[in-house]
Design a protein around this motif. Sequence first.
Motif, PDB file in Angstrom:
ATOM      1  N   LYS A   1     -58.638  70.144 -47.812  1.00 50.41           N
ATOM      2  CA  LYS A   1     -56.923  69.409 -48.058  1.00 50.41           C
ATOM      3  C   LYS A   1     -56.244  69.288 -47.360  1.00 50.41           C
ATOM      4  O   LYS A   1     -54.742  68.892 -47.098  1.00 50.41           O
ATOM      5  CB  LYS A   1     -56.870  69.438 -49.494  1.00 50.41           C
ATOM      6  CG  LYS A   1     -57.827  69.025 -50.583  1.00 50.41           C
ATOM      7  CD  LYS A   1     -56.788  69.076 -52.099  1.00 50.41           C
ATOM      8  CE  LYS A   1     -58.225  68.953 -52.743  1.00 50.41           C
ATOM      9  NZ  LYS A   1     -57.344  68.579 -54.407  1.00 50.41           N
ATOM     10  N   SER A   2     -55.925  70.469 -46.417  1.00 47.88           N
ATOM     11  CA  SER A   2     -55.370  71.354 -45.497  1.00 47.88           C
ATOM     12  C   SER A   2     -55.496  70.431 -44.582  1.00 47.88           C
ATOM     13  O   SER A   2     -56.509  70.521 -43.940  1.00 47.88           O
ATOM     14  CB  SER A   2     -54.686  72.478 -45.306  1.00 47.88           C
ATOM     15  OG  SER A   2     -54.442  72.827 -46.377  1.00 47.88           O
ATOM     16  N   PRO A   3     -54.636  69.674 -43.593  1.00 53.42           N
ATOM     17  CA  PRO A   3     -54.923  69.202 -42.411  1.00 53.42           C
ATOM     18  C   PRO A   3     -54.785  69.815 -41.517  1.00 53.42           C
ATOM     19  O   PRO A   3     -54.206  70.963 -41.308  1.00 53.42           O
ATOM     20  CB  PRO A   3     -53.062  68.382 -42.238  1.00 53.42           C
ATOM     21  CG  PRO A   3     -52.188  68.125 -43.454  1.00 53.42           C
ATOM     22  CD  PRO A   3     -53.311  69.752 -44.024  1.00 53.42           C
ATOM     23  N   VAL A   4     -55.999  69.636 -40.578  1.00 53.75           N
ATOM     24  CA  VAL A   4     -56.087  70.438 -39.411  1.00 53.75           C
ATOM     25  C   VAL A   4     -55.239  70.433 -38.277  1.00 53.75           C
ATOM     26  O   VAL A   4     -53.730  69.573 -38.643  1.00 53.75           O
ATOM     27  CB  VAL A   4     -57.143  69.954 -38.352  1.00 53.75           C
ATOM     28  CG1 VAL A   4     -57.597  70.300 -37.241  1.00 53.75           C
ATOM     29  CG2 VAL A   4     -58.642  69.605 -39.449  1.00 53.75           C
ATOM     30  N   GLY A   5     -54.875  71.728 -38.022  1.00 55.60           N
ATOM     31  CA  GLY A   5     -53.477  72.154 -37.653  1.00 55.60           C
ATOM     32  C   GLY A   5     -52.522  71.959 -38.098  1.00 55.60           C
ATOM     33  O   GLY A   5     -51.412  73.150 -37.236  1.00 55.60           O
ATOM     34  N   SER A   6     -52.535  72.520 -39.126  1.00 59.18           N
ATOM     35  CA  SER A   6     -51.622  73.034 -40.100  1.00 59.18           C
ATOM     36  C   SER A   6     -51.439  74.319 -40.192  1.00 59.18           C
ATOM     37  O   SER A   6     -52.805  74.667 -39.262  1.00 59.18           O
ATOM     38  CB  SER A   6     -51.403  72.433 -41.310  1.00 59.18           C
ATOM     39  OG  SER A   6     -52.799  72.506 -42.417  1.00 59.18           O
ATOM     40  N   TRP A   7     -50.486  75.352 -40.390  1.00 58.81           N
ATOM     41  CA  TRP A   7     -49.590  76.470 -40.217  1.00 58.81           C
ATOM     42  C   TRP A   7     -49.576  77.318 -41.823  1.00 58.81           C
ATOM     43  O   TRP A   7     -48.891  75.623 -42.310  1.00 58.81           O
ATOM     44  CB  TRP A   7     -49.202  76.873 -39.066  1.00 58.81           C
ATOM     45  CG  TRP A   7     -48.333  76.568 -39.091  1.00 58.81           C
ATOM     46  CD1 TRP A   7     -47.606  75.417 -39.010  1.00 58.81           C
ATOM     47  CD2 TRP A   7     -47.065  76.665 -39.706  1.00 58.81           C
ATOM     48  NE1 TRP A   7     -46.189  75.119 -38.949  1.00 58.81           N
ATOM     49  CE2 TRP A   7     -45.814  76.098 -39.265  1.00 58.81           C
ATOM     50  CE3 TRP A   7     -46.686  77.653 -40.215  1.00 58.81           C
ATOM     51  CZ2 TRP A   7     -44.347  76.157 -39.612  1.00 58.81           C
ATOM     52  CZ3 TRP A   7     -44.856  78.341 -40.559  1.00 58.81           C
ATOM     53  CH2 TRP A   7     -44.569  76.788 -40.403  1.00 58.81           C
ATOM     54  N   PHE A   8     -49.443  78.198 -42.058  1.00 62.59           N
ATOM     55  CA  PHE A   8     -48.913  78.927 -43.195  1.00 62.59           C
ATOM     56  C   PHE A   8     -48.799  80.220 -42.981  1.00 62.59           C
ATOM     57  O   PHE A   8     -49.632  81.053 -42.260  1.00 62.59           O
ATOM     58  CB  PHE A   8     -50.304  78.294 -44.624  1.00 62.59           C
ATOM     59  CG  PHE A   8     -50.940  79.327 -44.425  1.00 62.59           C
ATOM     60  CD1 PHE A   8     -51.401  80.695 -44.740  1.00 62.59           C
ATOM     61  CD2 PHE A   8     -52.610  78.509 -43.516  1.00 62.59           C
ATOM     62  CE1 PHE A   8     -52.659  81.122 -44.686  1.00 62.59           C
ATOM     63  CE2 PHE A   8     -53.665  79.195 -43.805  1.00 62.59           C
ATOM     64  CZ  PHE A   8     -53.959  80.121 -44.176  1.00 62.59           C
ATOM     65  N   HIS A   9     -48.378  81.403 -43.890  1.00 62.01           N
ATOM     66  CA  HIS A   9     -48.092  82.381 -43.262  1.00 62.01           C
ATOM     67  C   HIS A   9     -49.329  83.259 -44.481  1.00 62.01           C
ATOM     68  O   HIS A   9     -49.015  82.830 -45.810  1.00 62.01           O
ATOM     69  CB  HIS A   9     -46.193  82.692 -43.553  1.00 62.01           C
ATOM     70  CG  HIS A   9     -45.924  82.042 -42.175  1.00 62.01           C
ATOM     71  ND1 HIS A   9     -45.476  82.937 -40.965  1.00 62.01           N
ATOM     72  CD2 HIS A   9     -44.476  81.427 -42.985  1.00 62.01           C
ATOM     73  CE1 HIS A   9     -45.019  82.049 -40.726  1.00 62.01           C
ATOM     74  NE2 HIS A   9     -44.072  80.845 -40.856  1.00 62.01           N
ATOM     75  N   HIS A  10     -49.106  84.094 -44.656  1.00 65.13           N
ATOM     76  CA  HIS A  10     -49.426  85.602 -45.134  1.00 65.13           C
ATOM     77  C   HIS A  10     -48.740  86.634 -45.266  1.00 65.13           C
ATOM     78  O   HIS A  10     -48.330  87.462 -44.356  1.00 65.13           O
ATOM     79  CB  HIS A  10     -51.003  85.612 -45.377  1.00 65.13           C
ATOM     80  CG  HIS A  10     -51.613  86.273 -45.331  1.00 65.13           C
ATOM     81  ND1 HIS A  10     -52.147  86.826 -47.010  1.00 65.13           N
ATOM     82  CD2 HIS A  10     -52.414  88.004 -45.071  1.00 65.13           C
ATOM     83  CE1 HIS A  10     -52.577  87.584 -47.954  1.00 65.13           C
ATOM     84  NE2 HIS A  10     -52.248  88.507 -46.579  1.00 65.13           N
TER      85      HIS A  10
END
Length: 99
Positions: free
Chosen positions: A54-63
Amino acid sequence: MTCPDRRAKGVAALICIGALCIAGCTASAGGGNYPDPIPGSITYGGQPRTKLTKSPVGSWFHHRFTDQFGRTVQETYVIQPDRSLLLTNRVILEDFFDD
């Protein structure tokens, strides 16, 4: 007669610039200067089994996690077109209360 020579030099310069741009894209797409996964990284030991559909390609996130030395680590991931994760950055967060 200098006009055709100038035009040829301009075209040659554009071809060289284009080749350098393509070479730069190719070099960074496969194995750029990205950090290797460490224990605690989402991609340590391979890609996760579930895909982020469901997340768009190119989106980013932190872990954020604690590494084997007790330090707080924050990693940044980018979702690739094939839905795999690319580890792009790692920061060791300082604990201001430690002396």
